[in-house]
Design a protein around this motif. Structure first.
Motif, PDB file in Angstrom:
ATOM      1  N   SER A 194       2.506  14.480  17.943  1.00 15.60           N
ATOM      2  CA  SER A 194       1.694  13.439  17.700  1.00 15.60           C
ATOM      3  C   SER A 194       1.187  12.854  18.769  1.00 15.60           C
ATOM      4  N   ALA A 195      -0.062  11.933  18.475  1.00 14.92           N
ATOM      5  CA  ALA A 195      -0.854  11.773  19.501  1.00 14.92           C
ATOM      6  C   ALA A 195      -1.594  10.438  18.823  1.00 14.92           C
ATOM      7  N   GLY A 196      -1.741   9.394  19.949  1.00 10.04           N
ATOM      8  CA  GLY A 196      -2.577   8.345  19.582  1.00 10.04           C
ATOM      9  C   GLY A 196      -3.545   7.852  20.728  1.00 10.04           C
ATOM     10  N   ASP A 197      -3.459   6.428  20.975  1.00  8.80           N
ATOM     11  CA  ASP A 197      -4.205   5.922  21.674  1.00  8.80           C
ATOM     12  C   ASP A 197      -3.747   5.590  23.042  1.00  8.80           C
ATOM     13  N   GLU A 198      -2.392   6.158  23.297  1.00  9.65           N
ATOM     14  CA  GLU A 198      -1.556   5.786  24.510  1.00  9.65           C
ATOM     15  C   GLU A 198      -1.945   6.933  25.723  1.00  9.65           C
ATOM     16  N   GLY A 199      -2.836   7.887  24.860  1.00 10.94           N
ATOM     17  CA  GLY A 199      -2.755   9.032  26.303  1.00 10.94           C
ATOM     18  C   GLY A 199      -1.560   9.950  26.291  1.00 10.94           C
ATOM     19  N   VAL A 200      -0.519   9.885  25.342  1.00 11.07           N
ATOM     20  CA  VAL A 200       0.792  10.463  25.554  1.00 11.07           C
ATOM     21  C   VAL A 200       0.709  11.131  24.359  1.00 11.07           C
ATOM     22  N   LEU A 201       1.288  12.661  24.567  1.00 16.30           N
ATOM     23  CA  LEU A 201       1.317  13.604  23.772  1.00 16.30           C
ATOM     24  C   LEU A 201       3.002  13.565  23.330  1.00 16.30           C
ATOM     25  N   CYS A 202       3.593  13.338  22.009  1.00 14.83           N
ATOM     26  CA  CYS A 202       4.831  13.406  21.588  1.00 14.83           C
ATOM     27  C   CYS A 202       5.156  14.647  21.059  1.00 14.83           C
ATOM     28  N   ILE A 203       6.247  15.476  21.208  1.00 14.80           N
ATOM     29  CA  ILE A 203       6.838  16.488  20.801  1.00 14.80           C
ATOM     30  C   ILE A 203       8.235  16.181  20.320  1.00 14.80           C
TER      31      ILE A 203
END
Length: 245
Positions: A194-203
């Motif tokens: 998942s990804a959003g406006d934070e510039g971090v990819l969550c796995i």
């Protein structure tokens, strides 16, 4: 004609190792040989193309209409890469359309706060309500659930949605790390990205509910795409950057 609104890579075929489908704002759907960018086929869908899904070599699913407005999904038969034709309209429609996803015989289309879901063989699609506007959707390739991202940063996991049971019996799991809209969802094998406006990819591992993070991207995300074998991830960013690893 128009401008490109959707791109999708197809699976390797005997006469073309890397076919690509593109759609445009004018409704044009084209098939290309990705090696030399030679146009192999073209068909006019009659409406703007919002998304293209190529779940099997002979089957393309196109989402048509207007983002935030009315939209629906149609099937295109690919007899060969230079012979494509309209086949049927799927029973999925949205009045306030968001993103869509297709895996195998499953199709999903977001409609404001609702997940509209259909599996081939069902007499009609099912609708699952979310708390906020739905902004991203991904069908689990293991067919365990359908994930929906919301405008408030929540990811809802609709376990068992593909079983076709009564909608009122399903209570989705809920997970949140993002502080703003979930811009993209995708799967890499059993893992949910998942990804959003934070510039971090969550796995996220849904089985043991653990999450790993890849931080420090140059800007927020727009899209995520994972290769069929799960080994390559491509993302587009809000600063117009594009990364693959």
């Amino acid at each position: 004609q128009g401008y490109v609104t959707a791109v999708c890579a197809g699976s390797k075929q005997p006469d073309c190792a890397n076919p690509i489908a593109t759609g445009s704002s004018s409704g044009e759907l084209c098939i290309w040989n990705g090696a030399g960018y030679k146009k192999l086929a073209k068909i006019n869908m009659g409406h703007p193309v919002l998304a293209i899904h190529w779940p099997s070599p002979g089957n393309i699913i196109v989402t048509l209409g207007h983002e935030g407005g009315e939209a629906w999904m149609e099937r295109i038969t690919v007899s060969s890469l230079d012979t494509i034709e309209k086949s049927e309209t799927l029973p999925l429609r949205a009045k306030k359309a968001g993103p869509s996803d297709v895996f195998d015989d499953v199709a999903a289309l977001l409609d404001n706060k609702e997940l509209c879901l259909w599996v081939e063989g069902w007499s009609a699609p099912l609708r699952y309500s979310n708390s906020r506007t739905a902004t991203a959707v991904a069908i689990d390739p293991l067919r365990r659930y359908v994930a929906v991202g919301e405008a408030g940063g929540v990811v809802r996991i609709w376990w068992g949605a593909l079983d076709g049971g009564p909608v009122e019996h399903l209570v989705p799991a809920r997970w949140q790390w993002h502080s703003g809209p979930v811009r993209a969802l995708a799967h890499s094998g059993p893992l949910l990205l998942s990804a959003g406006d934070e510039g971090v990819l969550c796995i996220r591992n849904q089985e043991d509910e653990t999450t790993n993070f890849i931080p420090r991207f140059s800007s927020g995300f727009r899209h995520l795409c994972v290769s069929p074998d799960g080994n390559l991830i491509t993302c587009s960013l809000q600063d117009r950057g594009c990364l693959r690893w």
